[in-house]
Design a protein around this motif. Structure first.
Motif, mmCIF file in Angstrom:
data_model
loop_
_atom_site.group_PDB
_atom_site.id
_atom_site.type_symbol
_atom_site.label_atom_id
_atom_site.label_comp_id
_atom_site.label_asym_id
_atom_site.label_seq_id
_atom_site.Cartn_x
_atom_site.Cartn_y
_atom_site.Cartn_z
ATOM 1 N N ARG A 1 9.800 2.270 -6.242
ATOM 2 C CA ARG A 1 11.058 1.505 -6.241
ATOM 3 C C ARG A 1 11.101 0.523 -5.065
ATOM 4 O O ARG A 1 11.572 -0.617 -5.214
ATOM 5 C CB ARG A 1 12.256 2.450 -6.219
ATOM 6 C CG ARG A 1 12.498 3.137 -7.572
ATOM 7 C CD ARG A 1 13.769 3.957 -7.596
ATOM 8 N NE ARG A 1 13.733 5.082 -6.680
ATOM 9 C CZ ARG A 1 13.119 6.238 -6.935
ATOM 10 N NH1 ARG A 1 12.483 6.423 -8.074
ATOM 11 N NH2 ARG A 1 13.141 7.215 -6.043
ATOM 12 N N ALA A 2 10.609 0.937 -3.916
ATOM 13 C CA ALA A 2 10.574 0.041 -2.751
ATOM 14 C C ALA A 2 9.620 -1.126 -2.996
ATOM 15 O O ALA A 2 9.918 -2.269 -2.624
ATOM 16 C CB ALA A 2 10.174 0.815 -1.496
ATOM 17 N N ALA A 3 8.479 -0.860 -3.641
ATOM 18 C CA ALA A 3 7.540 -1.936 -3.969
ATOM 19 C C ALA A 3 8.198 -2.922 -4.925
ATOM 20 O O ALA A 3 8.036 -4.141 -4.795
ATOM 21 C CB ALA A 3 6.257 -1.370 -4.568
ATOM 22 N N ARG B 1 9.705 12.576 -5.461
ATOM 23 C CA ARG B 1 10.620 11.755 -4.671
ATOM 24 C C ARG B 1 9.914 10.669 -3.860
ATOM 25 O O ARG B 1 10.292 9.501 -3.915
ATOM 26 C CB ARG B 1 11.444 12.653 -3.744
ATOM 27 C CG ARG B 1 12.528 11.900 -2.974
ATOM 28 C CD ARG B 1 13.451 12.840 -2.222
ATOM 29 N NE ARG B 1 12.764 13.681 -1.268
ATOM 30 C CZ ARG B 1 12.528 13.332 0.012
ATOM 31 N NH1 ARG B 1 12.954 12.188 0.459
ATOM 32 N NH2 ARG B 1 11.902 14.155 0.824
ATOM 33 N N GLU B 2 8.885 11.016 -3.103
ATOM 34 C CA GLU B 2 8.238 10.019 -2.239
ATOM 35 C C GLU B 2 7.485 8.963 -3.042
ATOM 36 O O GLU B 2 7.575 7.770 -2.761
ATOM 37 C CB GLU B 2 7.301 10.690 -1.222
ATOM 38 C CG GLU B 2 8.017 11.305 -0.035
ATOM 39 C CD GLU B 2 8.585 12.682 -0.349
ATOM 40 O OE1 GLU B 2 8.351 13.208 -1.461
ATOM 41 O OE2 GLU B 2 9.276 13.236 0.520
ATOM 42 N N ASP C 1 0.780 -1.235 0.000
ATOM 43 C CA ASP C 1 0.000 0.000 0.000
ATOM 44 C C ASP C 1 0.812 1.286 0.000
ATOM 45 O O ASP C 1 0.254 2.371 -0.099
ATOM 46 C CB ASP C 1 -0.933 0.007 1.219
ATOM 47 C CG ASP C 1 -2.121 0.932 1.045
ATOM 48 O OD1 ASP C 1 -2.858 0.762 0.057
ATOM 49 O OD2 ASP C 1 -2.294 1.833 1.890
ATOM 50 N N ASP C 2 2.135 1.209 0.098
ATOM 51 C CA ASP C 2 2.925 2.433 0.236
ATOM 52 C C ASP C 2 2.812 3.378 -0.954
ATOM 53 O O ASP C 2 2.896 4.596 -0.788
ATOM 54 C CB ASP C 2 4.395 2.096 0.479
ATOM 55 C CG ASP C 2 4.668 1.657 1.909
ATOM 56 O OD1 ASP C 2 3.731 1.689 2.738
ATOM 57 O OD2 ASP C 2 5.817 1.279 2.187
ATOM 58 N N CYS C 3 2.636 2.847 -2.162
ATOM 59 C CA CYS C 3 2.488 3.736 -3.327
ATOM 60 C C CYS C 3 1.228 4.588 -3.197
ATOM 61 O O CYS C 3 1.263 5.801 -3.461
ATOM 62 C CB CYS C 3 2.450 2.935 -4.623
ATOM 63 S SG CYS C 3 4.049 2.247 -5.086
ATOM 64 N N ASP C 4 0.129 3.988 -2.781
ATOM 65 C CA ASP C 4 -1.110 4.749 -2.599
ATOM 66 C C ASP C 4 -0.935 5.803 -1.513
ATOM 67 O O ASP C 4 -1.333 6.963 -1.684
ATOM 68 C CB ASP C 4 -2.266 3.802 -2.259
ATOM 69 C CG ASP C 4 -3.613 4.495 -2.266
ATOM 70 O OD1 ASP C 4 -3.917 5.206 -3.250
ATOM 71 O OD2 ASP C 4 -4.364 4.327 -1.296
ATOM 72 N N ALA C 5 -0.323 5.429 -0.398
ATOM 73 C CA ALA C 5 -0.102 6.385 0.689
ATOM 74 C C ALA C 5 0.795 7.532 0.239
ATOM 75 O O ALA C 5 0.528 8.705 0.549
ATOM 76 C CB ALA C 5 0.501 5.671 1.902
ATOM 77 N N ALA C 6 1.846 7.216 -0.510
ATOM 78 C CA ALA C 6 2.742 8.267 -1.004
ATOM 79 C C ALA C 6 2.012 9.186 -1.971
ATOM 80 O O ALA C 6 2.215 10.406 -1.963
ATOM 81 C CB ALA C 6 3.967 7.649 -1.678
#
Length: 172
Positions: free
Chosen positions: A129-131, A122-123, A106-111
């Protein structure tokens, strides 16, 4: 999907059931249980009906709490973070815990909501990239299991415009 808003609920309900929101009835993030109630079982329930086991890990908890039918998965995990979700999935893959394994990050949606849905930002770019790195960890666990033939599907729920999504813009 063509018949629903670009919210997570309708998107993931379509991925899990294989039908459009006009059929499964999930219109937003708070009515995920409509899919099964409207006669469209998830692939998790279909796997169970065929005698196969499925495990579902999600950082966005409504997938586990509201979308999949109770009792059909042999394992579920409500990730505290995308790293936590990835760790659970890698363990399942290494331990041969299920025939079907699903992971939601879910980090892409949160970012996107916090900093904008722009791959050059950047975020958001960092979250993508982290995903990718997390997916690499999961694929390494799959590759290590040479005794099993795998089908791997990678998808996303939606994109976004500015800091939001939910409309019909192609970027969403």
């Amino acid at each position: 999907q063509w018949t629903g808003a670009t919210y997570s609920g309708p998107g993931w309900a379509s991925v899990f059931t294989g039908v459009e929101p006009s059929r499964h009835g999930v219109r937003g993030n708070s009515d995920m249980g409509h899919a099964a109630a409207n006669g469209y079982p998830t692939f998790v329930a279909r796997a169970a009906a065929l005698g196969r086991t499925a495990a579902v890990a999600a950082t966005w908890h409504p997938i586990v709490d509201d979308l999949i039918e109770p009792g059909v998965a042999v394992a579920t995990h409500r990730g505290a973070s995308d790293d936590d979700t990835t760790d659970a999935v890698v363990r399942w893959l290494e331990d041969d815990a299920a025939d079907v394994v699903f992971a939601h990050l879910d980090d892409c949606d949160a970012a996107g909501h916090g900093h904008g849905f722009d791959g050059y930002e950047r975020e958001y770019g960092g979250a993508a990239r982290a995903a990718d790195a997390r997916l690499g960890r999961m694929l390494a666990a799959v590759t290590a299991r040479a005794d099993v033939e795998w089908l791997v599907v990678v998808t996303s729920a939606h994109g976004g415009v500015g800091y939001s999504h939910g409309g019909a813009d192609p970027r969403e």
